[in-house]
Design a protein around this motif. Structure first.
Motif, PDB file in Angstrom:
ATOM      1  N   ALA A 314       0.348  -0.945   0.159  1.00  0.00           N
ATOM      2  CA  ALA A 314      -0.480  -0.246   0.231  1.00  0.00           C
ATOM      3  C   ALA A 314       0.812   1.554  -0.005  1.00  0.00           C
ATOM      4  CB  ALA A 314      -0.817   0.650   1.821  1.00  0.00           C
ATOM      5  N   THR A 315       0.668   2.575  -0.188  1.00  0.00           N
ATOM      6  CA  THR A 315       0.731   3.883  -0.339  1.00  0.00           C
ATOM      7  C   THR A 315      -0.039   4.738  -0.779  1.00  0.00           C
ATOM      8  OG1 THR A 315       2.838   4.997  -1.277  1.00  0.00           O
ATOM      9  CG2 THR A 315       1.326   4.154  -2.957  1.00  0.00           C
ATOM     10  N   GLU A 316       0.103   5.563  -0.208  1.00  0.00           N
ATOM     11  CA  GLU A 316      -0.550   6.933  -0.160  1.00  0.00           C
ATOM     12  C   GLU A 316       0.334   8.164  -1.278  1.00  0.00           C
ATOM     13  OE1 GLU A 316      -3.813   9.490   2.319  1.00  0.00           O
ATOM     14  OE2 GLU A 316      -2.953   8.064   3.774  1.00  0.00           O
ATOM     15  N   VAL A 317      -1.163   8.838  -1.810  1.00  0.00           N
ATOM     16  CA  VAL A 317      -0.633   9.651  -2.419  1.00  0.00           C
ATOM     17  C   VAL A 317      -1.163  10.599  -2.496  1.00  0.00           C
ATOM     18  CG1 VAL A 317       1.176   8.708  -4.152  1.00  0.00           C
ATOM     19  CG2 VAL A 317      -0.958   8.697  -5.039  1.00  0.00           C
ATOM     20  N   SER A 318      -0.816  11.976  -3.232  1.00  0.00           N
ATOM     21  CA  SER A 318      -1.556  13.629  -3.994  1.00  0.00           C
ATOM     22  C   SER A 318      -2.507  13.178  -4.980  1.00  0.00           C
ATOM     23  CB  SER A 318      -0.959  14.548  -3.687  1.00  0.00           C
ATOM     24  OG  SER A 318      -1.603  15.340  -4.621  1.00  0.00           O
ATOM     25  N   SER A 319      -3.891  13.320  -5.146  1.00  0.00           N
ATOM     26  CA  SER A 319      -4.689  13.602  -5.871  1.00  0.00           C
ATOM     27  C   SER A 319      -3.926  13.764  -7.158  1.00  0.00           C
ATOM     28  CB  SER A 319      -5.691  13.890  -5.463  1.00  0.00           C
ATOM     29  OG  SER A 319      -5.807  15.796  -5.648  1.00  0.00           O
ATOM     30  N   ARG A 320      -2.859  14.701  -6.832  1.00  0.00           N
ATOM     31  CA  ARG A 320      -2.476  15.043  -8.261  1.00  0.00           C
ATOM     32  C   ARG A 320      -1.193  14.405  -8.711  1.00  0.00           C
ATOM     33  NH1 ARG A 320      -1.683  21.482  -7.395  1.00  0.00           N
ATOM     34  NH2 ARG A 320      -1.490  20.983  -9.622  1.00  0.00           N
ATOM     35  N   GLU A 321      -0.856  13.818  -7.486  1.00  0.00           N
ATOM     36  CA  GLU A 321       1.053  13.225  -7.993  1.00  0.00           C
ATOM     37  C   GLU A 321       1.266  12.436  -9.438  1.00  0.00           C
ATOM     38  OE1 GLU A 321       4.027  12.062  -7.976  1.00  0.00           O
ATOM     39  OE2 GLU A 321       3.261  12.765  -6.178  1.00  0.00           O
ATOM     40  N   PRO A 322       2.314  13.595 -10.294  1.00  0.00           N
ATOM     41  CA  PRO A 322       2.223  12.620 -11.421  1.00  0.00           C
ATOM     42  C   PRO A 322       3.140  11.418 -11.816  1.00  0.00           C
ATOM     43  CG  PRO A 322       3.762  14.588 -10.633  1.00  0.00           C
ATOM     44  CD  PRO A 322       2.810  14.614  -9.587  1.00  0.00           C
ATOM     45  N   LEU A 323       3.479  10.783 -10.932  1.00  0.00           N
ATOM     46  CA  LEU A 323       3.462   9.381 -10.422  1.00  0.00           C
ATOM     47  C   LEU A 323       3.128   8.619 -10.727  1.00  0.00           C
ATOM     48  CD1 LEU A 323       7.726   9.675  -8.629  1.00  0.00           C
ATOM     49  CD2 LEU A 323       7.212   9.901 -11.064  1.00  0.00           C
ATOM     50  N   ARG A 324       1.442   8.439  -9.784  1.00  0.00           N
ATOM     51  CA  ARG A 324       0.923   6.928  -9.172  1.00  0.00           C
ATOM     52  C   ARG A 324       0.408   7.029 -11.325  1.00  0.00           C
ATOM     53  NH1 ARG A 324      -4.631  10.081  -7.656  1.00  0.00           N
ATOM     54  NH2 ARG A 324      -4.950   7.548  -8.016  1.00  0.00           N
ATOM     55  N   LEU A 325       0.305   7.134 -12.101  1.00  0.00           N
ATOM     56  CA  LEU A 325       0.265   6.298 -13.317  1.00  0.00           C
ATOM     57  C   LEU A 325       1.226   5.278 -13.008  1.00  0.00           C
ATOM     58  CD1 LEU A 325      -0.205   9.091 -16.200  1.00  0.00           C
ATOM     59  CD2 LEU A 325      -2.015   7.586 -14.263  1.00  0.00           C
ATOM     60  N   GLY A 326       2.578   4.733 -12.727  1.00  0.00           N
ATOM     61  CA  GLY A 326       3.158   3.961 -12.001  1.00  0.00           C
ATOM     62  C   GLY A 326       3.176   3.247 -11.224  1.00  0.00           C
ATOM     63  N   ILE A 327       1.849   3.475 -10.661  1.00  0.00           N
ATOM     64  CA  ILE A 327       1.910   2.616  -9.057  1.00  0.00           C
ATOM     65  C   ILE A 327       0.923   2.219  -8.985  1.00  0.00           C
ATOM     66  CG2 ILE A 327       1.455   2.911  -6.775  1.00  0.00           C
ATOM     67  CD1 ILE A 327       2.476   5.797  -6.815  1.00  0.00           C
TER      68      ILE A 327
END
Length: 373
Positions: A314-327
């Motif tokens: 699990a992880t938690e990231v900003s809704s605007r995080e540019p790298l979330r597409l790689g998670i």
């Protein structure tokens, strides 16, 4: 509280309150409170120094490397009230007493996090305690399959020592919102399994690694980094309420994945019993291929979780995080909108006048402290 007696709010006493607190935690899930003069509610909180903004150096020359602005931030870790004693103001009194302690110890802001479905908690804090909805990050959860995940051949992954990881984080991510000033304590914690850096294959090998200073003085076109926290050693999770059909399908997927691992079927792990997980924090990177690098790091973390007997990552990231597409993550297991609410406690700031942080616009990224997840 009328016939139920007088409500007393006091600090936790380790010697005599442990069993009572555990009983409240249990009752909050399954039962009601019968006896009088027992612990009927509890609240936990902590204070730390984090980044709330950034500023230019006083000489104004180095505009490419702004400095972090720190503030003392309090965090409400958990609020519990026994079911039979709810809706009579106990939660409000606990929050008010906790805020008094925060102020006494110099906290400038207080915040809490809750699921968007927990409207009772949201209303208590926003309508009665003066908090404002501040950020809405996403909790992304990836199941651990029966097979290992392949790491792209074009990606090389290095593990950094705690001191090198600290240097990298301070020099590249210290202006990220919520970045903890004591990042060294986080990285040196026994629950931190390491910090891992991904670069293109062939750039470095164990004998040619230039160290963090050399890396940052001439960074590659693309790279990514993350750290891994062993939450399994702290607490476990469990998915409840699934039908027999869903449980049966999940079990079938695991059997097929175990017997035919080369098919790489995305099997559902045994999450219907208590299980442990790894938490990814300090995610970051730069360059056009940073998303691909991050995906490779997440695959590496998946395999690490498999080796340690964990069932999800699990992880938690900003809704605007540019790298979330790689998670990688499964929507059904994830939480698209975790609600963070914040309140300004004081007028004096530890690093100059920056205005009210609660009114600031969100940045692209946030730093989620694994000690609070």
């Amino acid at each position: 509280m009328g016939e139920q007696g007088v409500l007393v709010v006091r600090e936790f006493d380790t010697l005599k309150d442990c069993s009572g607190v555990e009983e409240v935690e249990r009752r909050c899930e399954v039962a009601e409170l019968d006896a009088q003069k027992e612990i009927v509610g509890l609240i936990r909180g902590c204070i730390k120094t984090v980044t709330c903004g950034k500023k230019l150096p006083r000489n104004g020359k180095n505009t490419k490397n702004p400095l972090p602005i720190y503030t003392k931030l309090a965090y409400i870790l958990g609020l519990r009230v026994s079911p039979s004693h709810r809706r009579i103001g106990i939660g409000l009194k606990l929050v008010c007493r906790m805020e008094e302690w925060f102020r006494e110890n110099g906290a400038e802001y207080s915040y809490m996090a809750t699921d968007s479905d927990n409207q009772a908690s949201v209303k208590l804090f926003t309508e009665r305690c003066g908090y404002e909805m501040f950020r809405t990050p996403s909790i992304l959860v990836q199941p651990v399959f029966g097979h290992r995940v392949r790491i792209p051949k074009r990606v090389t992954i290095f593990q950094l020592g705690p001191s090198e990881a600290e240097s990298l984080y301070r020099r590249r991510f210290s202006t990220t919102e919520f970045f903890p000033r004591d990042i060294d304590s986080v990285l040196n914690n026994k629950l931190s399994l390491g910090t891992f850096l991904a670069v293109s294959v062939g750039l470095f090998n164990p004998g040619s690694w230039p160290g963090v200073d050399g890396f940052l003085s001439d960074p590659p076109e693309s790279w990514a980094v993350l750290s891994v926290w062993n939450s399994k050693e702290v607490f476990t999770l469990e998915v409840r309420g699934a039908s027999r059909v869903r449980r049966g399908l999940a079990k079938t997927s695991r059997v097929v994945d175990r017997v035919l691992p080369w098919l790489r079927i995305p099997s559902v792990p045994e999450v219907f019993r208590p299980f442990g997980f790894l938490f990814l924090y300090g995610l970051g990177g730069e360059g056009p291929d940073a998303v691909k690098m991050m995906k490779g790091l997440c695959g590496f973390a998946h395999n690490l979780a498999k080796e340690r007997g964990c069932r999800v990552v699990a992880t938690e990231v900003s809704s605007r995080e540019p790298l979330r597409l790689g998670i990688p993550h499964w929507k059904r297991l994830s939480c698209a909108e975790d609600i963070w609410c914040m309140k300004r406690l004081g007028e004096d700031y530890s690093d100059g006048s920056i205005g009210d942080w609660t009114k600031s616009a969100p940045g692209l990224s946030i730093f989620v402290d694994p000690r609070e997840f």
